[in-house]
Design a protein around this motif. Structure first.
Motif, PDB file in Angstrom:
ATOM      1  N   CYS A   1      34.047  25.165  36.294  1.00 38.73           N
ATOM      2  CA  CYS A   1      32.612  25.000  36.530  1.00 38.73           C
ATOM      3  C   CYS A   1      31.832  25.863  35.547  1.00 38.73           C
ATOM      4  CB  CYS A   1      32.258  25.403  37.954  1.00 38.73           C
ATOM      5  SG  CYS A   1      30.484  25.290  38.296  1.00 38.73           S
TER       6      CYS A   1
ATOM      7  N   SER B   1      25.963  24.006  41.940  1.00 40.26           N
ATOM      8  CA  SER B   1      25.599  23.086  43.023  1.00 40.26           C
ATOM      9  C   SER B   1      26.547  21.888  43.086  1.00 40.26           C
ATOM     10  CB  SER B   1      24.155  22.602  42.864  1.00 40.26           C
ATOM     11  OG  SER B   1      24.010  21.885  41.650  1.00 40.26           O
ATOM     12  N   ASN B   2      27.351  21.703  42.050  1.00 39.52           N
ATOM     13  CA  ASN B   2      28.298  20.588  42.025  1.00 39.52           C
ATOM     14  C   ASN B   2      29.705  20.959  42.488  1.00 39.52           C
ATOM     15  OD1 ASN B   2      26.489  18.578  41.057  1.00 39.52           O
ATOM     16  ND2 ASN B   2      26.525  19.616  39.087  1.00 39.52           N
TER      17      ASN B   2
ATOM     18  N   GLY C   1      22.900  26.797  34.357  1.00 39.97           N
ATOM     19  CA  GLY C   1      23.083  25.751  35.358  1.00 39.97           C
ATOM     20  C   GLY C   1      23.954  24.616  34.869  1.00 39.97           C
TER      21      GLY C   1
ATOM     22  N   TRP D   1      29.699  35.364  46.992  1.00 34.82           N
ATOM     23  CA  TRP D   1      29.498  33.955  47.341  1.00 34.82           C
ATOM     24  C   TRP D   1      30.840  33.255  47.534  1.00 34.82           C
ATOM     25  CZ3 TRP D   1      29.729  29.555  43.731  1.00 34.82           C
ATOM     26  CH2 TRP D   1      29.215  28.378  44.273  1.00 34.82           C
TER      27      TRP D   1
ATOM     28  N   ASP E   1      32.451  21.297  45.049  1.00 33.83           N
ATOM     29  CA  ASP E   1      32.737  20.653  46.331  1.00 33.83           C
ATOM     30  C   ASP E   1      33.649  21.562  47.146  1.00 33.83           C
ATOM     31  OD1 ASP E   1      33.417  19.084  48.476  1.00 33.83           O
ATOM     32  OD2 ASP E   1      34.230  17.425  47.270  1.00 33.83           O
TER      33      ASP E   1
END
Length: 150
Positions: free
Chosen positions: A50, A75-76, A55, A128, A78
């Motif tokens: 990622c 945000s992508n 972003g 996170w 999964d």
């Protein structure tokens, strides 16, 4: 095993000009290739990469490996997939550290605290990921990150 690799740009070896997209892409691909090849040699079958720099807008890595997916922007990710561990590549020091590309997310953010600990992007991503049950196994990047990567 399923490994998630988050990569940023500013801590990649040789990056000195963030506007040199072609050179930066080559440097990042070389660094990521070494990690992916090593993971594959160790029997890791599924790897998700990622890009978190801007972003994921620069798309510096192109998917060229079998059973390796590349996504752009956090945000992508999964999280319905179970990741056994994560690696942070190409990271940099937090705001105020006075290193080459020191900042935390954006230049206007001066400090970020998690509890009583001042953190930068390494700390934010580690907390996170931990909240998603993922342990960070490796962190690489610009000199000075050791303090936060402990």
């Amino acid at each position: 095993m399923n490994v998630l690799i988050l990569y940023d740009l500013e801590g990649v070896i040789g990056v000195r000009n963030l506007d040199d997209t072609m050179q930066n892409s080559k440097l990042m691909e070389a660094e990521v290739n070494i990690v992916v090849e090593t993971l594959k040699e160790e029997g890791i079958e599924k790897i998700t990469i990622c890009e978190v720099h801007n972003g994921g807008s620069q798309k510096l890595i192109k998917p060229i490996w079998k059973n390796v997916s590349v996504i752009y922007g956090i945000s992508n990710i999964d999280f319905s997939h179970s990741y056994d561990s994560a690696f942070l590549l190409g990271f940099h020091t937090r705001s105020g550290m006075r290193k080459y590309f020191s900042h935390t997310m954006r230049p206007d953010i001066k400090t970020v605290w998690v509890g009583e600990e001042e953190v930068g992007e390494i700390g934010l991503f580690t907390y996170w990921l931990r909240n998603h049950g993922i342990t960070v196994m490796l962190c690489s990047g610009e000199g000075g990150i050791e303090e936060e990567a402990e």
